[in-house]
Design a protein around this motif. Structure first.
Motif, PDB file in Angstrom:
ATOM      1  N   LEU A   6       1.177  -1.082   0.450  1.00  0.00           N
ATOM      2  CA  LEU A   6       0.355  -0.160   0.242  1.00  0.00           C
ATOM      3  C   LEU A   6       0.761   1.461   0.059  1.00  0.00           C
ATOM      4  CD1 LEU A   6      -2.869   1.029   0.229  1.00  0.00           C
ATOM      5  CD2 LEU A   6      -2.117   1.203   2.695  1.00  0.00           C
ATOM      6  N   THR A   7       0.648   1.643  -1.224  1.00  0.00           N
ATOM      7  CA  THR A   7       1.581   3.201  -0.934  1.00  0.00           C
ATOM      8  C   THR A   7       1.076   4.383  -0.878  1.00  0.00           C
ATOM      9  OG1 THR A   7       0.707   3.894  -3.136  1.00  0.00           O
ATOM     10  CG2 THR A   7       3.030   2.673  -3.278  1.00  0.00           C
ATOM     11  N   HIS A   8      -0.407   4.670  -0.521  1.00  0.00           N
ATOM     12  CA  HIS A   8      -1.234   5.926   0.074  1.00  0.00           C
ATOM     13  C   HIS A   8      -2.502   5.649   0.423  1.00  0.00           C
ATOM     14  CE1 HIS A   8      -2.631   5.163  -4.432  1.00  0.00           C
ATOM     15  NE2 HIS A   8      -3.392   6.777  -3.910  1.00  0.00           N
ATOM     16  N   LEU A  16      -3.029  -2.156  -4.646  1.00  0.00           N
ATOM     17  CA  LEU A  16      -1.778  -2.292  -3.972  1.00  0.00           C
ATOM     18  C   LEU A  16      -0.988  -2.391  -5.497  1.00  0.00           C
ATOM     19  CD1 LEU A  16      -3.024  -5.525  -0.952  1.00  0.00           C
ATOM     20  CD2 LEU A  16      -3.143  -2.817  -0.799  1.00  0.00           C
ATOM     21  N   GLU A  17       0.352  -2.397  -4.881  1.00  0.00           N
ATOM     22  CA  GLU A  17       1.502  -2.212  -5.332  1.00  0.00           C
ATOM     23  C   GLU A  17       1.747  -3.355  -5.747  1.00  0.00           C
ATOM     24  OE1 GLU A  17       3.778   0.664  -6.937  1.00  0.00           O
ATOM     25  OE2 GLU A  17       2.502   2.105  -6.658  1.00  0.00           O
ATOM     26  N   ILE A  18       2.296  -4.631  -6.576  1.00  0.00           N
ATOM     27  CA  ILE A  18       3.072  -4.992  -6.408  1.00  0.00           C
ATOM     28  C   ILE A  18       4.229  -5.327  -6.684  1.00  0.00           C
ATOM     29  CG2 ILE A  18       3.863  -8.075  -7.526  1.00  0.00           C
ATOM     30  CD1 ILE A  18       0.909  -8.005  -6.185  1.00  0.00           C
ATOM     31  N   GLN A  19       5.669  -5.149  -5.652  1.00  0.00           N
ATOM     32  CA  GLN A  19       7.278  -4.513  -5.730  1.00  0.00           C
ATOM     33  C   GLN A  19       7.775  -5.747  -5.969  1.00  0.00           C
ATOM     34  OE1 GLN A  19       7.613  -1.620  -3.386  1.00  0.00           O
ATOM     35  NE2 GLN A  19       6.098  -0.015  -4.153  1.00  0.00           N
ATOM     36  N   ASP A  20       9.062  -5.730  -6.252  1.00  0.00           N
ATOM     37  CA  ASP A  20      10.449  -6.666  -5.321  1.00  0.00           C
ATOM     38  C   ASP A  20      10.646  -6.257  -4.403  1.00  0.00           C
ATOM     39  OD1 ASP A  20       9.510  -8.844  -7.762  1.00  0.00           O
ATOM     40  OD2 ASP A  20      10.739  -7.654  -9.079  1.00  0.00           O
ATOM     41  N   LEU A  21      10.718  -6.719  -3.503  1.00  0.00           N
ATOM     42  CA  LEU A  21      11.835  -6.040  -2.350  1.00  0.00           C
ATOM     43  C   LEU A  21      12.422  -7.361  -1.349  1.00  0.00           C
ATOM     44  CD1 LEU A  21       7.882  -4.527  -0.220  1.00  0.00           C
ATOM     45  CD2 LEU A  21      10.101  -3.251  -1.298  1.00  0.00           C
ATOM     46  N   PRO A  22      13.340  -6.721  -0.588  1.00  0.00           N
ATOM     47  CA  PRO A  22      14.299  -7.999  -0.185  1.00  0.00           C
ATOM     48  C   PRO A  22      13.713  -8.866   0.796  1.00  0.00           C
ATOM     49  CG  PRO A  22      15.282  -5.556   0.297  1.00  0.00           C
ATOM     50  CD  PRO A  22      13.661  -5.477  -0.559  1.00  0.00           C
ATOM     51  N   VAL A  23      13.982 -10.190   0.793  1.00  0.00           N
ATOM     52  CA  VAL A  23      13.074 -11.152   1.512  1.00  0.00           C
ATOM     53  C   VAL A  23      13.966 -10.235   3.609  1.00  0.00           C
ATOM     54  CG1 VAL A  23      14.140 -13.643   2.470  1.00  0.00           C
ATOM     55  CG2 VAL A  23      13.554 -12.938   0.668  1.00  0.00           C
ATOM     56  N   LYS A  59       2.052   3.316   9.206  1.00  0.00           N
ATOM     57  CA  LYS A  59       3.009   4.251   7.910  1.00  0.00           C
ATOM     58  C   LYS A  59       3.605   3.944   6.578  1.00  0.00           C
ATOM     59  CE  LYS A  59       7.297   7.445   8.193  1.00  0.00           C
ATOM     60  NZ  LYS A  59       8.756   7.746   8.556  1.00  0.00           N
ATOM     61  N   VAL A  60       2.831   4.677   5.006  1.00  0.00           N
ATOM     62  CA  VAL A  60       3.159   3.887   4.227  1.00  0.00           C
ATOM     63  C   VAL A  60       4.397   4.068   3.739  1.00  0.00           C
ATOM     64  CG1 VAL A  60       0.350   3.976   3.683  1.00  0.00           C
ATOM     65  CG2 VAL A  60       1.943   6.443   3.509  1.00  0.00           C
ATOM     66  N   PRO A  61       5.035   3.506   3.003  1.00  0.00           N
ATOM     67  CA  PRO A  61       4.394   2.771   2.240  1.00  0.00           C
ATOM     68  C   PRO A  61       4.733   1.160   2.790  1.00  0.00           C
ATOM     69  CG  PRO A  61       6.314   2.738   0.949  1.00  0.00           C
ATOM     70  CD  PRO A  61       6.174   4.188   2.006  1.00  0.00           C
ATOM     71  N   PHE A  62       3.517   0.188   3.055  1.00  0.00           N
ATOM     72  CA  PHE A  62       3.997  -0.689   3.223  1.00  0.00           C
ATOM     73  C   PHE A  62       3.596  -2.066   3.121  1.00  0.00           C
ATOM     74  CE2 PHE A  62      -0.364   1.187   5.396  1.00  0.00           C
ATOM     75  CZ  PHE A  62      -0.882   0.309   5.533  1.00  0.00           C
ATOM     76  N   VAL A  63       3.957  -3.219   3.695  1.00  0.00           N
ATOM     77  CA  VAL A  63       2.888  -4.477   2.858  1.00  0.00           C
ATOM     78  C   VAL A  63       1.990  -4.933   3.568  1.00  0.00           C
ATOM     79  CG1 VAL A  63       3.522  -6.617   2.978  1.00  0.00           C
ATOM     80  CG2 VAL A  63       5.686  -5.432   2.299  1.00  0.00           C
ATOM     81  N   MET A  64       1.319  -5.059   2.838  1.00  0.00           N
ATOM     82  CA  MET A  64      -0.229  -5.736   3.879  1.00  0.00           C
ATOM     83  C   MET A  64      -0.528  -7.018   3.473  1.00  0.00           C
ATOM     84  SD  MET A  64      -2.435  -2.910   3.623  1.00  0.00           S
ATOM     85  CE  MET A  64      -4.271  -3.699   3.476  1.00  0.00           C
ATOM     86  N   GLY A  65      -1.636  -6.965   4.583  1.00  0.00           N
ATOM     87  CA  GLY A  65      -1.813  -8.117   4.834  1.00  0.00           C
ATOM     88  C   GLY A  65      -2.105  -8.772   6.821  1.00  0.00           C
ATOM     89  N   ASN A  66      -2.772  -9.588   6.853  1.00  0.00           N
ATOM     90  CA  ASN A  66      -2.725  -9.859   8.714  1.00  0.00           C
ATOM     91  C   ASN A  66      -3.030 -11.131   8.418  1.00  0.00           C
ATOM     92  OD1 ASN A  66      -3.916  -7.010   9.907  1.00  0.00           O
ATOM     93  ND2 ASN A  66      -4.672  -7.138   7.963  1.00  0.00           N
ATOM     94  N   LYS A  96       3.480  -4.531  12.779  1.00  0.00           N
ATOM     95  CA  LYS A  96       4.333  -4.730  11.657  1.00  0.00           C
ATOM     96  C   LYS A  96       3.201  -6.154  11.073  1.00  0.00           C
ATOM     97  CE  LYS A  96       8.732  -6.604  10.563  1.00  0.00           C
ATOM     98  NZ  LYS A  96       9.758  -7.481  10.754  1.00  0.00           N
ATOM     99  N   ILE A  97       2.743  -5.931  10.167  1.00  0.00           N
ATOM    100  CA  ILE A  97       2.013  -6.977   9.098  1.00  0.00           C
ATOM    101  C   ILE A  97       2.005  -6.754   8.128  1.00  0.00           C
ATOM    102  CG2 ILE A  97      -0.598  -5.839  10.230  1.00  0.00           C
ATOM    103  CD1 ILE A  97      -1.109  -4.266   7.734  1.00  0.00           C
ATOM    104  N   GLY A  98       2.308  -7.461   7.094  1.00  0.00           N
ATOM    105  CA  GLY A  98       2.697  -8.118   5.757  1.00  0.00           C
ATOM    106  C   GLY A  98       2.639  -9.333   5.243  1.00  0.00           C
ATOM    107  N   ALA A  99       1.173 -10.178   5.799  1.00  0.00           N
ATOM    108  CA  ALA A  99       0.939 -11.040   4.685  1.00  0.00           C
ATOM    109  C   ALA A  99       1.163 -11.512   3.348  1.00  0.00           C
ATOM    110  CB  ALA A  99      -0.010 -11.771   6.168  1.00  0.00           C
ATOM    111  N   PHE A 100       0.886 -10.469   2.482  1.00  0.00           N
ATOM    112  CA  PHE A 100       1.015 -10.452   1.330  1.00  0.00           C
ATOM    113  C   PHE A 100       2.382 -10.210   0.655  1.00  0.00           C
ATOM    114  CE2 PHE A 100      -4.058  -7.995   1.647  1.00  0.00           C
ATOM    115  CZ  PHE A 100      -4.020  -9.703   2.260  1.00  0.00           C
ATOM    116  N   ALA A 101       2.313 -11.100   0.606  1.00  0.00           N
ATOM    117  CA  ALA A 101       4.203 -11.085   0.468  1.00  0.00           C
ATOM    118  C   ALA A 101       4.474 -12.772  -0.112  1.00  0.00           C
ATOM    119  CB  ALA A 101       5.266 -10.266   1.426  1.00  0.00           C
ATOM    120  N   GLU A 102       5.901 -12.847  -0.258  1.00  0.00           N
ATOM    121  CA  GLU A 102       6.527 -14.356  -0.531  1.00  0.00           C
ATOM    122  C   GLU A 102       7.136 -14.764   0.621  1.00  0.00           C
ATOM    123  OE1 GLU A 102       7.208 -14.977  -5.128  1.00  0.00           O
ATOM    124  OE2 GLU A 102       8.569 -13.855  -3.960  1.00  0.00           O
TER     125      GLU A 102
END
Length: 333
Positions: A6-8, A16-23, A59-66, A96-102
């Motif tokens: 979520l960017t805003h 939501l934007e699908i982004q490549d982030l560090p593990v 605080k945006v941006p952050f990875v979504m998912g609970n 510290k959410i972030g379940a919508f990720a690998e």
């Protein structure tokens, strides 16, 4: 790794934007989990619209998912409860959410082992509803032999809360559409009220506790059926001062929520009742307790309405936003 970010915030909703982030690298008390499945909930759309910023100011941006299930990759130095290869599930820590990720780094205290009979997709449907039920009954301080009315108990929360209530020795009443009566009674409801034929407020009285899932339109009637001195816990009302104190919020938020929830506090005060708002938090030990209440012969009931890929996260969010689901919407990661 791929992640949905979520960017805003946007009151009307936004993609939501699908982004490549560090593990992520797990901290000492965290576990790195390879996410296998994540559930999409109304809460996710509320977060996107900025409706929970006063409770949890992400605080945006952050990875979504609970809510998620997955496999432990590795554990931090002080995380000793799990080892690589363990199947785990949980509700992401509130801050510290972030379940919508690998991958996600999760405090080990938020995790529990998945019962063997559940698939990853099934397991991802459990944490939020299971923890909501456990934490609501904890707030109510229920005792064996007491009664509870679970409003609108034919959905995913009812499927969890009714058998949990029954296991705690409570008499369970609920309402909903008549087509669900047989299923709900099998879960443990003693009395089912078809809302198309009867108003629960004309059928019930002197109930010890109410678990509200319907919010403002139903709350006056729910207080009406609640006994003098009874307790009501709401998922859909407004936070109040009791909520702010219980969750150790700063003074200014206590004042703010005391003002916001005064309408319901006033309703409760008329018969010396209590009103509490619940915003479910992570708790791996409570999830383990839930699993101990069920087994393969009497399993946790799970229901999946649709499965999407991580790339289809916005379609999944739209589906949840439209309502009418007959189970959880799942991202298969």
């Amino acid at each position: 790794m791929k992640a949905a970010v979520l960017t805003h915030y946007d009151k009307k909703g936004t993609d939501l934007e699908i982004q490549d982030l560090p593990v992520p690298v797990p901290e000492d008390d965290e576990v790195l989990v390879r996410i296998m499945a994540a559930a999409v909930n109304p809460l996710d759309n509320m977060i996107i619209r900025g409706e929970v910023k006063l409770i949890v100011p992400y605080k945006v941006p952050f990875v979504m998912g609970n809510e998620f299930s997955g496999v432990v990759e590795k554990a931090g130095r002080r995380a000793a409860r799990f080892k690589a290869g363990d199947r785990v599930y949980g509700r992401m820590p509130l801050h510290k959410i972030g379940a919508f990720a690998e991958y996600a780094a999760v405090k080990e205290s938020a995790l529990a082992r998945i019962p063997d009979y559940l698939s990853f997709e099934e397991a991802a449907t459990v944490p939020l509803t299971a923890l909501t039920a456990m934490q609501a009954f904890e707030i109510m301080q229920v005792k064996q032999g007491e009664s509870v009315f679970i409003s609108g108990g034919t959905g995913s929360l009812g499927a969890m809360a009714i058998p949990v209530a029954k296991s705690l020795g409570l008499h369970v009443y609920t309402n909903g559409s008549g087509e669900n009566e047989e299923r709900v009674k099998k879960l443990g409801a003693e009395k089912f009220i078809d809302y198309k034929k009867e108003n629960f407020a004309e059928v019930l009285s002197d109930v010890d506790h109410v678990l509200d899932t319907l919010g403002d339109r139903a709350l006056p009637d729910e207080f009406k059926v609640l006994k003098k001195g009874g307790s009501l816990v709401s998922l859909r009302g407004l936070p109040n001062g009791r909520f702010a104190i219980r969750t150790r919020m700063p003074f200014f938020k206590r004042v703010l929520f005391q003002f916001a929830g005064r309408k319901y506090d006033k309703m409760a005060a008329a018969k010396n009742q209590t009103y509490d708002f619940i915003f479910v938090h992570e708790d791996g030990r409570q999830l383990e307790k839930i699993a101990s209440l069920f087994d393969e012969d009497h399993p946790l009931e799970t229901s999946i309405d649709g499965v999407f890929s991580l790339d289809q996260v916005n379609e999944a969010l739209d589906k949840v936003k439209r309502g009418g689901s007959k189970g959880k919407t799942i991202l298969k990661v």
